[in-house]
Design an enzyme around this catalytic site. Structure first.
Site, PDB file in Angstrom:
ATOM      1  CD  GLU A   1      34.342 -19.487 -19.171  1.00  0.00           C
ATOM      2  OE1 GLU A   1      33.983 -20.455 -18.479  1.00  0.00           O
ATOM      3  OE2 GLU A   1      33.745 -18.386 -19.188  1.00  0.00           O
TER       4      GLU A   1
ATOM      5  CE  LYS B   1      34.258 -21.311 -13.104  1.00  0.00           C
ATOM      6  NZ  LYS B   1      33.136 -20.929 -13.978  1.00  0.00           N
TER       7      LYS B   1
ATOM      8  CB  CYS C   1      33.329 -17.408 -15.643  1.00  0.00           C
ATOM      9  SG  CYS C   1      31.658 -16.811 -16.047  1.00  0.00           S
TER      10      CYS C   1
END
Length: 525
Positions: free
Chosen positions: A265, A346, A398
């Site tokens: 990430e 995301k 995440c």
């Protein structure tokens, strides 16, 4: 198992039972502890009044979450810039909020008890209300499904149920089994509850045998790079070039022998429009060696003035490496260029870390609410799978990996791999990253697909479709991982209709509660 007569002592016992539940989760992974702690809590709940049930459920939850998500305090204390007393208060408030859900399940269970039909075995309703409360916990206020009971069973025999029912219904299974064990121990409705236990045991045994998905014959070669960049340096402008060059140098020896390379990430600490020289260089190198490289990066879209936490594909996108048939994708996806569509933005943003509610007010209160990169926009809930060297990949960034329903929305029968990238440097040497790894393992089992987990400072891992770790890099090491990954064909029952069952069950529970409420009101009249 005699009842505890002192209300205060019952609150304390419930709290300790919740506190010790943390031992059932990673990194301890002593899965029977969850069952023992639940048995103790059920004992405290059995003869409680409705009010006592609420507070005992709350006490259990307070112990459960205080120990289980203590890693949140690490990020607040080390990077939030707040005094210790303030960070502990915030942590306590979060745990208190999460404790409302087991409290609700306990309260509803005792609230039903006066009805004659449930008088002798009302605790058998606890698993249903526990499931419904966990369903709500995963959705209200953006959701926080971390530390669900099913994750504590990932190394137990009962994980065989997961490809069929999923992690959330596994939690229901555990609570139901514990209630039945409790009734058998106190010699109440022993035959019925022994039958329930026998049925659950038989279901678990039968679940070991079906083969829902099969491995393909030809594996792909995968490499992952763990940069181990200190959190305090990741957004230091003076370190941008150094960090990018470190990833490029660590990858040089990997291009020739790997089909797919993964960086974690936001591995590139520079906005995508400003990082083009580096990205074009990597894209060219990967293309020349028939390799695809996926990296995290922060993108800024000028037209919408929006920041996105993004994954992009460099190098080889479409090929016949995995699929003989042409991959149906936008024509713009065949090669990388700024803002092409072979990317993932995301969707499920982390509160405070990636967006700040009421930010005009909150950002003025403390550095915690003004962290770098905490003003992201959301990507779409459903996005096209990434295509890298012909491999179709369902990505998660995440915190998103904890949301099984979002994973389900983005996985299809053509998906080859699951991918999650993360930066757990926020949580230091706590048990948070270990729990995060087990959550990724659970997604692999639910959907019958290998999972690649790439992180900045660990634990980077390759997970097979059984949830077993094939290869990994320990925490706090700058290293690379290289291994073969067998893709799978077929679909698990959960991936096909698991969420339909969950929604139907939750709907039936709410209908039951409404009918019970109306019936109770009519009786009083």
């Amino acid at each position: 198992m005699s009842a505890i007569k002192s209300p205060k002592l019952s609150l304390f016992i419930s709290f300790i039972a919740g506190l010790l539940t943390v031992l059932a989760y990673a990194p301890y992974s002593i899965w029977p502890v969850a069952w023992l702690c639940l048995l103790v809590f059920i004992q405290q709940l059995n003869n409680a009044t409705t009010k006592q049930a609420w507070w005992r459920g709350f006490s259990f939850g307070l112990g459960w979450f205080s120990a289980g998500i203590s890693w949140v305090h690490v990020s607040i204390e080390q990077f939030g810039g707040m005094p210790l007393i303030a960070s502990l208060t915030l942590m306590l408030l979060l745990c208190a909020y999460l404790s409302l859900f087991p409290a609700l399940a306990a309260w509803l269970t005792q609230r039903i008890k006066p009805l004659r039909i449930f008088a002798n075995y009302h605790l058998l309703l606890l698993p249903l209300f526990w499931f419904a409360s966990e369903f709500l916990r995963a959705r209200l206020l953006t959701g926080f499904p971390w530390l669900s009971l099913g994750y504590s069973q990932i190394d137990s025999p009962f994980v065989a149920l997961v490809p069929i029912v999923g992690e959330t219904l596994l939690s229901l299974f555990v609570v139901l089994a514990c209630v039945a064990i409790y009734y058998v121990l106190i010699n109440q409705r022993r035959l019925i509850n022994a039958t329930i236990l026998g049925a659950l045991a038989l279901l678990t045994i039968i679940s070991q045998f079906p083969v829902w998905v099969e491995q393909t014959q030809q594996p792909i070669s995968v490499a992952m790079v763990q940069g181990n960049i200190e959190q305090s340096l990741r957004w230091d402008k003076d370190r941008e070039d150094i960090i990018i060059k470190q990833y490029i140098e660590d990858t040089q020896s990997l291009y020739q022998d790997h089909d797919l390379i993964i960086w974690p990430e936001a591995a590139i600490p520079r906005l995508e429009p400003l990082a083009q020289p580096y990205l074009q260089r990597v894209d060219s190198k990967a293309s020349d060696t028939n390799t695809a490289l996926i990296t995290g990066i922060i993108n800024y879209e000028v037209n919408s003035r929006s920041f996105f936490n993004t994954l992009i594909v460099l190098g080889q996108a479409q090929s016949s490496l995995v699929h003989d048939d042409p991959i149906s994708t936008d024509a713009n996806q065949s090669n990388y260029y700024a803002s092409n569509r072979n990317r993932y933005n995301k969707h499920h943003l982390l509160p405070i870390g990636e967006f700040v509610p009421f930010e005009s007010i909150m950002r003025k209160i403390a550095p915690l609410f003004d962290l770098p990169m905490s003003s992201f926009s959301r990507g779409d809930y459903v996005q096209t799978n990434l295509v890298a060297n012909g491999i179709r990949i369902a990505p998660l960034i995440c915190f998103e990996v904890a949301f099984s329903q979002q994973t389900a929305a983005n996985v299809s029968n053509t998906t080859d791999l699951l991918l999650t990238v993360s930066n757990d440097a926020w949580f230091g040497d706590s048990h948070g990253p270990h729990q995060h790894l087990d959550i990724a393992r659970m997604r692999a089992i639910e959907f019958g697909r290998p999972m690649l987990r790439s992180t900045n400072n660990g634990i980077t891992a390759v997970i097979d479709h059984h949830g077993d770790i094939v290869e990994s890099i320990p925490q706090f090491e700058q290293a690379t991982l290289s291994t073969k990954v067998h893709l799978t064909t077929g679909e698990t029952p959960f991936s096909q209709w698991g969420y339909l069952i969950e929604r139907i069950l939750v709907s039936l529970i709410f209908v039951f509660l409404i009918i019970t409420f109306i019936y109770t009101k009519l009786r009083r009249k």
